[in-house]
Motif scaffolding. Structure first.
Motif, short mmCIF file in Angstrom:
data_model
loop_
_atom_site.label_atom_id
_atom_site.label_comp_id
_atom_site.label_asym_id
_atom_site.label_seq_id
_atom_site.Cartn_x
_atom_site.Cartn_y
_atom_site.Cartn_z
N ILE A 104 0.87 -1.17 0.00
CA ILE A 104 0.00 0.00 0.00
C ILE A 104 0.91 1.22 0.00
CG2 ILE A 104 -1.70 1.34 1.29
CD1 ILE A 104 -2.63 -1.30 2.57
N VAL A 105 0.73 2.11 -0.97
CA VAL A 105 1.50 3.34 -1.04
C VAL A 105 0.54 4.50 -0.78
CG1 VAL A 105 2.93 4.83 -2.50
CG2 VAL A 105 3.12 2.34 -2.69
N ILE A 106 0.88 5.30 0.23
CA ILE A 106 0.05 6.46 0.58
C ILE A 106 0.91 7.70 0.45
CG2 ILE A 106 -1.32 7.57 2.38
CD1 ILE A 106 -1.77 4.77 3.59
N GLN A 107 0.40 8.68 -0.29
CA GLN A 107 1.15 9.93 -0.42
C GLN A 107 0.20 11.11 -0.44
OE1 GLN A 107 3.11 9.02 -4.19
NE2 GLN A 107 2.11 10.81 -5.07
N VAL B 109 -4.09 6.86 -2.31
CA VAL B 109 -3.60 5.51 -2.09
C VAL B 109 -3.41 4.81 -3.42
CG1 VAL B 109 -4.12 3.26 -1.07
CG2 VAL B 109 -4.81 5.36 0.12
N PHE B 110 -2.25 4.19 -3.57
CA PHE B 110 -1.93 3.38 -4.74
C PHE B 110 -1.68 1.95 -4.28
CE2 PHE B 110 -0.62 7.69 -5.53
CZ PHE B 110 -1.07 7.94 -6.81
N LEU B 111 -2.14 1.01 -5.06
CA LEU B 111 -1.88 -0.41 -4.82
C LEU B 111 -1.10 -0.92 -6.03
CD1 LEU B 111 -5.41 -1.47 -3.53
CD2 LEU B 111 -3.41 -0.85 -2.17
N PRO B 112 0.23 -0.88 -5.97
CA PRO B 112 1.04 -1.20 -7.15
C PRO B 112 0.74 -2.56 -7.76
CG PRO B 112 2.41 -0.33 -5.39
CD PRO B 112 1.04 -0.52 -4.82
N VAL C 69 -6.46 4.23 -6.07
CA VAL C 69 -7.66 3.42 -5.83
C VAL C 69 -8.57 4.00 -4.77
CG1 VAL C 69 -6.64 1.27 -6.64
CG2 VAL C 69 -6.45 1.88 -4.24
N THR C 70 -8.03 4.82 -3.88
CA THR C 70 -8.85 5.45 -2.85
C THR C 70 -8.08 6.62 -2.28
OG1 THR C 70 -10.27 5.02 -0.92
CG2 THR C 70 -8.10 3.95 -0.94
N HIS C 71 -8.63 7.25 -1.27
CA HIS C 71 -7.99 8.41 -0.66
C HIS C 71 -8.52 8.59 0.76
CE1 HIS C 71 -11.87 10.02 -1.90
NE2 HIS C 71 -11.68 10.96 -0.99
N ALA D 8 -7.75 1.96 2.22
CA ALA D 8 -6.94 1.03 1.43
C ALA D 8 -7.17 -0.40 1.88
CB ALA D 8 -5.46 1.39 1.56
N GLN D 9 -7.24 -0.62 3.17
CA GLN D 9 -7.47 -1.96 3.69
C GLN D 9 -8.84 -2.48 3.27
OE1 GLN D 9 -6.57 -0.93 7.76
NE2 GLN D 9 -4.58 -1.96 7.65
N GLU D 10 -9.83 -1.60 3.25
CA GLU D 10 -11.17 -2.00 2.81
C GLU D 10 -11.17 -2.38 1.33
OE1 GLU D 10 -13.95 1.08 3.83
OE2 GLU D 10 -13.53 0.89 5.97
N VAL D 11 -10.47 -1.60 0.51
CA VAL D 11 -10.38 -1.91 -0.93
C VAL D 11 -9.68 -3.25 -1.13
CG1 VAL D 11 -9.30 -1.22 -3.11
CG2 VAL D 11 -10.49 0.48 -1.73
#
Length: 68
Positions: free
Chosen positions: A5-8, A18-21, A30-32, A43-46
């Motif tokens: 999970i990448v969060i920036q 949030v990016f899920l590479p 994918v989310t924010h 991100a965990q929910e996605v």
């Protein structure tokens, strides 16, 4: 399975994105979230939804960095 999970912070969106590479083919970002914690929870929910829909085609988790 363990996925990266990448969060920036995004100045343009004024939120954490949030990016899920490993799931680039789905969509990016994918989310924010307005806070880091909210972005992580989203991100965990996605990831939970993506893995629940597992039809045998989940990508194999890839290391973000490889140390030689």
């Amino acid at each position: 399975m363990k996925y990266t999970i990448v969060i920036q912070w995004s100045e343009a969106d004024n939120c954490f994105v949030v990016f899920l590479p490993d799931f680039e083919s789905v969509m990016q970002p994918v989310t924010h979230g307005d806070t880091y914690d909210e972005a992580l929870q989203n991100a965990q929910e996605v990831l939970s939804l993506l893995t629940e829909l597992d039809d045998g085609k989940l990508p194999k988790p890839q290391p973000l960095l490889q140390i030689a």
